[in-house]
Design a protein around this motif. Sequence first.
Motif, PDB file in Angstrom:
ATOM      1  N   SER A 173      -7.557   6.086  -2.582  1.00  0.00           N
ATOM      2  CA  SER A 173      -7.685   4.995  -2.359  1.00  0.00           C
ATOM      3  C   SER A 173      -6.530   3.800  -3.187  1.00  0.00           C
ATOM      4  CB  SER A 173      -8.822   4.251  -3.295  1.00  0.00           C
ATOM      5  OG  SER A 173      -8.841   4.419  -5.322  1.00  0.00           O
ATOM      6  N   LYS A 188      -9.390  16.281   6.088  1.00  0.00           N
ATOM      7  CA  LYS A 188     -10.237  16.352   7.332  1.00  0.00           C
ATOM      8  C   LYS A 188     -10.732  17.079   7.567  1.00  0.00           C
ATOM      9  CE  LYS A 188      -7.524  11.965   8.177  1.00  0.00           C
ATOM     10  NZ  LYS A 188      -6.315  12.824   7.509  1.00  0.00           N
ATOM     11  N   VAL A 223      -5.338  13.994   3.356  1.00  0.00           N
ATOM     12  CA  VAL A 223      -6.545  13.864   3.063  1.00  0.00           C
ATOM     13  C   VAL A 223      -7.201  14.835   3.425  1.00  0.00           C
ATOM     14  CG1 VAL A 223      -9.089  12.680   2.865  1.00  0.00           C
ATOM     15  CG2 VAL A 223      -6.526  10.719   1.859  1.00  0.00           C
ATOM     16  N   SER A 253      -9.966  12.902  -0.852  1.00  0.00           N
ATOM     17  CA  SER A 253     -10.065  11.231  -0.536  1.00  0.00           C
ATOM     18  C   SER A 253      -8.489  10.634  -1.577  1.00  0.00           C
ATOM     19  CB  SER A 253     -11.374  10.171  -0.992  1.00  0.00           C
ATOM     20  OG  SER A 253     -11.536  10.261  -1.726  1.00  0.00           O
ATOM     21  N   ASP A 284       0.399   4.745   0.718  1.00  0.00           N
ATOM     22  CA  ASP A 284      -0.888   5.617   2.192  1.00  0.00           C
ATOM     23  C   ASP A 284      -0.662   7.106   1.609  1.00  0.00           C
ATOM     24  OD1 ASP A 284      -2.054   6.298   3.739  1.00  0.00           O
ATOM     25  OD2 ASP A 284      -1.443   5.855   5.511  1.00  0.00           O
ATOM     26  N   TRP A 285      -1.236   7.380   1.473  1.00  0.00           N
ATOM     27  CA  TRP A 285      -2.045   8.499   1.274  1.00  0.00           C
ATOM     28  C   TRP A 285      -2.636   9.728   2.409  1.00  0.00           C
ATOM     29  CZ3 TRP A 285      -0.733  11.894  -3.194  1.00  0.00           C
ATOM     30  CH2 TRP A 285       0.303  11.109  -4.207  1.00  0.00           C
ATOM     31  N   SER A 286      -3.250   9.304   3.212  1.00  0.00           N
ATOM     32  CA  SER A 286      -4.105   9.229   4.208  1.00  0.00           C
ATOM     33  C   SER A 286      -3.512  10.616   5.110  1.00  0.00           C
ATOM     34  CB  SER A 286      -4.750   8.169   5.052  1.00  0.00           C
ATOM     35  OG  SER A 286      -3.529   7.780   6.395  1.00  0.00           O
ATOM     36  N   GLN A 287      -2.529  10.691   4.782  1.00  0.00           N
ATOM     37  CA  GLN A 287      -2.300  12.127   5.752  1.00  0.00           C
ATOM     38  C   GLN A 287      -1.790  12.713   4.846  1.00  0.00           C
ATOM     39  OE1 GLN A 287      -0.749  11.280   8.870  1.00  0.00           O
ATOM     40  NE2 GLN A 287      -1.059   8.980   8.427  1.00  0.00           N
ATOM     41  N   ASP A 329       0.679  -1.323  -0.150  1.00  0.00           N
ATOM     42  CA  ASP A 329      -0.210  -0.402   0.047  1.00  0.00           C
ATOM     43  C   ASP A 329       0.607   1.059   0.023  1.00  0.00           C
ATOM     44  OD1 ASP A 329      -2.558   1.867  -0.240  1.00  0.00           O
ATOM     45  OD2 ASP A 329      -2.260   0.930   1.821  1.00  0.00           O
TER      46      ASP A 329
END
Length: 254
Positions: free
Chosen positions: A85, A70, A68, A83, A63-66, A61
Amino acid sequence: MMNMKIDKILLITLLLSCISMGYAAPNKNSIVTADRSNSESSSYQWPTLNFYVGFGMGYGDTDWSQLVNKTNNPIVQIAAPSSASSGGMTAEAFFGYRLSSYFALEARFVHYPQATVHFNHIYESQLEPYLPPLPFPLPHNLIPSPYHTYDFSTDTADYALVAKFFVPLSRKHHVDMFADFGVNYTTRQDVVTTQGVYSPTFGAGADWRFAPRFVTSFEFEYAPGTGVTSETPAAQYMPFIFNLSFRLAYLFNL
């Protein structure tokens, strides 16, 4: 009388010789045990082969969540994705040199699955007087509504040089546990940017030498990403990556 003594001496001598021959005769059980121990020892005393090369596949993976967004801040929505994926099958190749039973050096390449990054943009004309430069050019055929969306796909790969430290679990069955750490170079390529960054990497796993020239292993690797506080964070971001893989190696000597 003399003849009787001689007969007794001969009889005693014959009995002693028979007894001694009985003790000297080989024991079948001891022969089987010895053969078994010899075969067992020879089964795991395989030739020392220092070099290895192989390939692996697994799940990884980026990780691009850091990155995104919010919040509901419209300015942040321009610069940060709403977002992302990611995650899927990885492919890797590696080459190494095992200096001893406890230490090895390894170089590897891992290709990660594409990630899709999704932006929800406020209509450009509404905020144009107040906005910093956008992270990438917006499409020209914008939908005449207050909002429009934009997606892009990004490719990630990494190159690493690591030192591996082994702890034998079973010398008889050639099973080791190991940990590794080293230097990783992660690359990112998409419509926004093409760049690379160096970072530390570390991992752990176990391997099994199931044949004189083949080793299979199962391992986990991780490398941290980077982010920069800027007007265009999407262009500066490097994803955090991890890989859980099954590998097969061929051993040889040069």
